[in-house]
Motif scaffolding. Structure first.
Motif, PDB file in Angstrom:
ATOM      1  N   SER A   6      55.520  -7.934   8.788  1.00 20.89           N
ATOM      2  CA  SER A   6      55.326  -6.376   8.654  1.00 20.89           C
ATOM      3  C   SER A   6      56.693  -5.715   8.509  1.00 20.89           C
ATOM      4  O   SER A   6      56.440  -4.564   8.235  1.00 20.89           O
ATOM      5  N   GLY A   7      57.772  -6.491   8.600  1.00 21.51           N
ATOM      6  CA  GLY A   7      58.909  -5.941   8.286  1.00 21.51           C
ATOM      7  C   GLY A   7      59.258  -5.493   7.003  1.00 21.51           C
ATOM      8  O   GLY A   7      60.001  -4.727   6.713  1.00 21.51           O
ATOM      9  N   TYR A   8      58.422  -5.810   6.009  1.00 26.18           N
ATOM     10  CA  TYR A   8      58.575  -5.588   4.726  1.00 26.18           C
ATOM     11  C   TYR A   8      57.812  -4.071   4.311  1.00 26.18           C
ATOM     12  O   TYR A   8      58.619  -3.639   3.333  1.00 26.18           O
ATOM     13  N   LEU A   9      56.932  -3.685   5.233  1.00 27.58           N
ATOM     14  CA  LEU A   9      56.708  -2.108   5.282  1.00 27.58           C
ATOM     15  C   LEU A   9      57.842  -1.286   5.245  1.00 27.58           C
ATOM     16  O   LEU A   9      57.955  -0.416   4.415  1.00 27.58           O
ATOM     17  N   GLU A  10      58.717  -1.488   6.345  1.00 29.25           N
ATOM     18  CA  GLU A  10      60.003  -0.700   6.289  1.00 29.25           C
ATOM     19  C   GLU A  10      60.765  -0.955   5.261  1.00 29.25           C
ATOM     20  O   GLU A  10      61.262   0.044   4.722  1.00 29.25           O
ATOM     21  N   SER A  11      61.097  -2.245   4.574  1.00 27.88           N
ATOM     22  CA  SER A  11      61.743  -2.322   3.614  1.00 27.88           C
ATOM     23  C   SER A  11      61.349  -1.782   2.367  1.00 27.88           C
ATOM     24  O   SER A  11      62.161  -1.090   1.613  1.00 27.88           O
ATOM     25  N   MET A  12      59.877  -1.627   2.127  1.00 26.77           N
ATOM     26  CA  MET A  12      59.569  -1.071   0.990  1.00 26.77           C
ATOM     27  C   MET A  12      59.637   0.503   0.928  1.00 26.77           C
ATOM     28  O   MET A  12      59.705   0.978  -0.185  1.00 26.77           O
ATOM     29  N   LEU A  13      59.783   0.967   1.978  1.00 27.50           N
ATOM     30  CA  LEU A  13      59.657   2.552   2.022  1.00 27.50           C
ATOM     31  C   LEU A  13      61.224   2.796   2.849  1.00 27.50           C
ATOM     32  O   LEU A  13      61.202   3.779   3.558  1.00 27.50           O
TER      33      LEU A  13
ATOM     34  N   ARG B 167      58.979  -0.976  -8.236  1.00 28.20           N
ATOM     35  CA  ARG B 167      59.714  -0.701  -7.319  1.00 28.20           C
ATOM     36  C   ARG B 167      59.297  -0.843  -5.863  1.00 28.20           C
ATOM     37  O   ARG B 167      60.112  -1.306  -4.818  1.00 28.20           O
ATOM     38  N   LEU B 168      58.153  -0.547  -5.662  1.00 27.80           N
ATOM     39  CA  LEU B 168      57.701  -0.878  -4.297  1.00 27.80           C
ATOM     40  C   LEU B 168      57.586  -2.229  -3.453  1.00 27.80           C
ATOM     41  O   LEU B 168      58.052  -2.335  -2.606  1.00 27.80           O
ATOM     42  N   ILE B 169      57.383  -3.226  -4.439  1.00 28.27           N
ATOM     43  CA  ILE B 169      57.321  -4.406  -4.122  1.00 28.27           C
ATOM     44  C   ILE B 169      58.504  -5.303  -4.082  1.00 28.27           C
ATOM     45  O   ILE B 169      58.796  -6.517  -4.106  1.00 28.27           O
ATOM     46  N   ARG B 170      59.422  -4.438  -4.865  1.00 29.77           N
ATOM     47  CA  ARG B 170      60.881  -5.215  -4.732  1.00 29.77           C
ATOM     48  C   ARG B 170      61.546  -6.016  -3.762  1.00 29.77           C
ATOM     49  O   ARG B 170      61.934  -6.954  -3.878  1.00 29.77           O
TER      50      ARG B 170
END
Length: 383
Positions: A18-25, A129-132
């Protein structure tokens, strides 16, 4: 609430990181990633997991429509999403208060060449860019290997690794067909934790918009369409009609008295905001005054010309305030004047009281007026 509190409250999961959510935005200079993800999130909640790029851009436009068109909020100096929205509203004549699903369908079905090019421009880079963050390790590895590495290669690296990545990333892209497929694991996570994720996402959006509109009030309430309850003026109408029993009232803009004869010509008794409701987002009495309905419709959500009307408005408010005190109008209504001046109830019928009241009104209205005008609210007068 501090940002780290929201990060800590994002639910952990055994099926996704779930940490990827913060990384994406995490870092963004424009609104594109926010609204791209918000569009995807909305579609997932509707049960759609194979999404056309164009439909996601349509959702971006629909989600940003009211902040931009109705509330006149800025998405940033170089943000092109607002350009697409203004083009649709001004050139393609999409109504100011159009429903989100109708906006989505319009964009999905349009044959307008300029709008289609705008849609294509978003899909050239935002999906990558979102999934980078999912591929940051691979990007850095390539960067170290190749001293001539350019950012233009990032999309190709993401695309290469994304093609067979059905478990890790939020979605898998099919650039040729212009579609993406949501990972089943991320679909499950975003549906299971929808309320928390939506709150976190809206917090991100509020923070982004507030930074670009620092003096504008009530930003958190300007992400969504207003409800009929928000704009209910029944209490204000009751107030002004009670005042009318003790003094003659005249329309601010035509100078005509509210009589049956004038109602026939100019429309029925109506109450309107001096500073538009869509800017202040409240129905407090000090910002309201009666006017004829047809004139109200003409004024719409514009600012009355300050030189022509502000002195007259403040004078009418003063006279009504004195009558309301005599009538002992309900405390709940009268307390709204405290937002103009804390000790306003000490003001009486005297030259000094008159001047103090008018000065307090102007000191309250003029800063709001200027900010609203800066935000794009036009100036109006009756002709």
């Amino acid at each position: 609430m501090a940002e780290h509190d929201f990060n800590q409250r994002l639910p952990k999961s055994e099926i996704v990181e779930s940490g990827y959510l913060e990384s994406m935005l995490d870092n963004f200079a424009s609104s594109y990633k926010l609204f791209w993800f918000k569009g995807i999130f909305t579609e997932i909640q509707k049960g759609n997991t194979t999404l056309e790029y164009r439909r996601i851009v349509a959702r971006m436009i629909a989600e940003a429509w009211y902040p931009v068109v109705f509330y006149h909020l800025s998405l940033g100096f170089s943000d092109k999403l607002a350009d697409a929205i203004h083009y649709m509203q001004e050139e393609l004549h999409i109504p100011r208060e159009e429903k989100a699903d109708r906006i989505v369908e319009f964009v999905c079905m349009t044959t307008d060449k300029k709008l289609l090019q705008m849609v294509k421009d978003f899909t050239n880079f935002v999906p990558y860019r979102l999934i980078r963050p999912f591929y940051q390790r691979e990007i850095e590895f390539e960067r170290k290997r190749d001293l001539t590495f350019r950012d233009s290669r990032i999309n190709r690296i993401i695309e290469e690794h994304n093609q067979n990545d059905r478990n890790n990333a939020l979605y898998v892209m099919n650039r040729i067909d212009g579609i993406l497929t949501i990972s089943p694991k991320w679909e499950q996570y975003l549906k299971t934790n929808a309320v928390v994720v939506e709150g976190w996402l809206n917090y991100k959006l509020i923070k982004y918009i507030q930074q670009r509109n620092p003096n504008v009030p009530a930003i958190p309430f300007k992400l969504f369409p207003p409800t009929s309850k928000d704009r209910n003026l029944s209490e204000a109408t009751k107030f002004w009609k009670s005042i009318q029993t003790k003094m003659k009232l005249f329309d601010l803009y035509t100078d005509k008295e509210f009589t049956e004869e004038n109602f026939e010509q100019f429309g029925s008794f109506s109450v309107d905001h001096f500073i538009p409701w869509s800017f202040v987002l409240h129905n407090e009495i000090w910002n309201l005054y009666p006017m004829f309905k047809n004139i109200n419709s003409s004024k719409n959500s514009m600012l009355p010309d300050k030189e022509r009307y502000l002195d007259k408005f403040c004078e009418c408010q003063y006279q009504a305030f004195l009558k309301a005190k005599e009538l002992q109008v309900s405390k709940k209504v009268m307390e709204q004047y405290l937002n103009v001046k804390r000790d306003i109830f000490s003001i009486g019928k005297s030259d000094i009281g008159h001047d103090v009241f008018l000065q307090a009104m102007k000191q309250t209205i003029e800063p709001l007026y200027q900010i609203a005008n800066n935000q794009g609210y036009g100036i109006w007068w009756y002709e």
